[in-house]
Scaffold this motif. Sequence first.
Motif, PDB file in Angstrom:
ATOM      1  N   PRO A  74       1.163  -1.280   0.161  1.00 40.48           N
ATOM      2  CA  PRO A  74      -0.309  -0.081   0.024  1.00 40.48           C
ATOM      3  C   PRO A  74       1.246   1.250  -0.093  1.00 40.48           C
ATOM      4  O   PRO A  74       2.437   1.035   1.035  1.00 40.48           O
ATOM      5  N   VAL A  75       0.205   2.482  -0.669  1.00 42.27           N
ATOM      6  CA  VAL A  75       1.072   3.336  -0.269  1.00 42.27           C
ATOM      7  C   VAL A  75       0.119   4.746  -0.574  1.00 42.27           C
ATOM      8  O   VAL A  75      -0.563   4.738  -1.157  1.00 42.27           O
ATOM      9  N   GLY A  76       0.246   4.990   0.810  1.00 39.93           N
ATOM     10  CA  GLY A  76      -0.428   6.747   1.093  1.00 39.93           C
ATOM     11  C   GLY A  76      -0.512   6.963   0.242  1.00 39.93           C
ATOM     12  O   GLY A  76       0.422   7.973  -0.171  1.00 39.93           O
ATOM     13  N   VAL A  77      -1.423   8.030  -0.254  1.00 41.13           N
ATOM     14  CA  VAL A  77      -1.772   9.177  -0.970  1.00 41.13           C
ATOM     15  C   VAL A  77      -2.529  10.338  -0.752  1.00 41.13           C
ATOM     16  O   VAL A  77      -3.725  10.068   0.028  1.00 41.13           O
ATOM     17  N   HIS A  78      -2.478  11.666  -1.169  1.00 39.52           N
ATOM     18  CA  HIS A  78      -3.123  12.438  -0.296  1.00 39.52           C
ATOM     19  C   HIS A  78      -4.580  13.009  -1.610  1.00 39.52           C
ATOM     20  O   HIS A  78      -3.495  13.458  -2.921  1.00 39.52           O
ATOM     21  N   ARG A  79      -5.806  13.088  -1.774  1.00 40.32           N
ATOM     22  CA  ARG A  79      -6.461  13.243  -3.234  1.00 40.32           C
ATOM     23  C   ARG A  79      -6.480  14.201  -3.324  1.00 40.32           C
ATOM     24  O   ARG A  79      -6.549  14.943  -4.522  1.00 40.32           O
ATOM     25  N   CYS A  80      -6.276  15.414  -2.400  1.00 37.46           N
ATOM     26  CA  CYS A  80      -6.660  16.738  -2.611  1.00 37.46           C
ATOM     27  C   CYS A  80      -4.913  17.016  -4.329  1.00 37.46           C
ATOM     28  O   CYS A  80      -5.589  17.543  -4.340  1.00 37.46           O
ATOM     29  N   VAL A  81      -4.292  16.742  -3.426  1.00 40.13           N
ATOM     30  CA  VAL A  81      -3.190  16.523  -4.179  1.00 40.13           C
ATOM     31  C   VAL A  81      -2.935  15.833  -5.643  1.00 40.13           C
ATOM     32  O   VAL A  81      -3.021  16.428  -6.634  1.00 40.13           O
ATOM     33  N   LEU A  82      -3.222  14.540  -5.172  1.00 35.94           N
ATOM     34  CA  LEU A  82      -3.440  14.323  -6.632  1.00 35.94           C
ATOM     35  C   LEU A  82      -4.251  14.336  -7.623  1.00 35.94           C
ATOM     36  O   LEU A  82      -4.540  14.993  -8.964  1.00 35.94           O
ATOM     37  N   ALA A  83      -5.698  15.042  -7.091  1.00 35.50           N
ATOM     38  CA  ALA A  83      -6.446  15.429  -7.859  1.00 35.50           C
ATOM     39  C   ALA A  83      -6.377  16.512  -8.441  1.00 35.50           C
ATOM     40  O   ALA A  83      -6.649  17.116 -10.266  1.00 35.50           O
ATOM     41  N   ALA A  84      -5.786  17.353  -8.066  1.00 32.79           N
ATOM     42  CA  ALA A  84      -5.384  18.877  -8.486  1.00 32.79           C
ATOM     43  C   ALA A  84      -3.811  18.956  -9.840  1.00 32.79           C
ATOM     44  O   ALA A  84      -4.327  19.771 -10.004  1.00 32.79           O
TER      45      ALA A  84
END
Length: 592
Positions: A74-84
């Motif tokens: 699993p790799v944790g990500v921040h949806r706001c960063v990826l979506a932007a």
Amino acid sequence: MESANEMTSSLSFASSSYLSNGSSIHHVSASNVPEPGVNLENLSLNKLSGNLERLLLDKEYDYSDAEIFVEGTPVGVHRCVLAARSQFFHELFKKGNNNSTNGDKPRYLMSDLVPYGGVGYEAFHVFLHYLYTGKLKPSPPEVSRCVDDACAHDVCRPAINYVVELMCASATFQMKELVLLFQRRLLNFIEKALVEDVIPILMAAFHYQLDQLLSHCIERLVRSDLDSTCIDKELPDEISSKIKLLRKKSLPEAESSVEEVDPILEKSFRRIHKALDSDDVELVELLLSESNLTLDDAYALHYAVAYCDPKIVKEVLSLGSADLNLRNSRGYSVLHVAARRKEPSIIMALLTRGASASETTLDGQNAVAICRRLTRPKDYNENTKQGQESNKDRICIDVLETDMRRRNSMSANVSTLSPSVADDLSMKLDYLENRVAFARLLFPAEARLAMDSANANSTSMYTGLLASKSKGSSGDLREVDLNETPTVQAKRLQSRLQALHKTVETGRHYFPHCSKVVDKFLDDDMPDALFLDKGTPEEQKTKKMRFTELKDDVQKAFYKDMENNNRSARSSSSSSSSSPKSGVTYKARRKF
């Protein structure tokens, strides 16, 4: 690697643009005042880049709200960063996710997000680092280099595959600036790489509709000596047809008659290859007899080694009429082809039949060098827990290197048994059965290869001359035929003994380090297993109890493995067999 500096310095946050000449991250204290002449905007962007990098790398700042599973991790990500940063992720997160339950983080599989080509863990981390910071990290050597010390690591297969993975991620996740960057890098590979290694670049270009990259790949294949059989098998129909058409047009008229292959002969070759694709070796024999061709005429063994199930390769070898050191039109022997496929059972089958590991290709590469240039350090140096399958790439290299070192010399102590055991057939069988069973528990992949090479599975397992169907046994493996005559029984036992001897010999020859571990294991845990009648009555009782416990545990695990092998007998020998748990106390595995 040549591309490391290029890719690291090519992209960075900069004023009013994602593209810049690049600069390293400066860790600036909030209290520092910029010096006169320093661009405040660039300084702020560098600081922002460093802060976002902290979110990605520092566990103390792990506020991730989604997980992407890459190669099972699993790799944790921040949806706001990826979506932007990516329209792909913006659309993905808008849809929601059905995999999350009870308020858990949404979970995504990389194999679902990138269905074609695949993106490895290290490549995704480099891509993710760019999304967060605007900077590309240097290429991780464990996945972007090979394990051949003589290689410059500029156009070896791992270097190409790594950039292809980054291209797949960039194209799928719609990062146009990265697509342009990695397309330039792949264009640089095309003329330098082996033609076989251009194929993954071509496939990525075809799938992601990168026309410029695709046209360069096609031009390279048109000019290459890659045979039409390989082109048909490896490429989409429309690409293979285009390459063949361009080749015909590029041939001078004066040479066209010389280069033209007899269509009847070519049709016969195709029929033989199709029979191999259908796993029908009997049909191959029939076609050969009808057409008055040989296996060598059709390069049937080359074809089987490249594309067929390992069992079919062994059946073709059993015909006994193929030249193991025959070279195809590119100067490759069957062992060279097997080295590129990296299937241990095929390599061992060829070596035991007499294929030479020292033969080189036209560019001076032997089978070991071919294997090493296809293998990443991550795979070669993978730490395998005891009882788990060893990495296939590592096994292929070890088998080939061992054969080259010990081509004409078997180990002097092959299958050495105690003098007191040598006169007793049942004791020898008992010892060898337990030795092989322990090997299967400790080194399942290596033991399976040795048994396959010795055809040990074709003989019935010995469980004692007076054994009957006992508690805990499975099926008829332990069942004795009471009508069996002594002569037939002796033949059966001798056949089993020879198969076990050959298994141990093969193991010592190709996997000497594993054999030493098994020797040590047996010496430590069963020092008196073959001398149970020595010592005081209490000592004899303790020895017999310990030996019985060990033997029962090993045999139960062995039966379970054999049942699993029987279920998967029709599948490729490269498929993983189960590694059963038993009461045997495992020891730490030595590196080899």
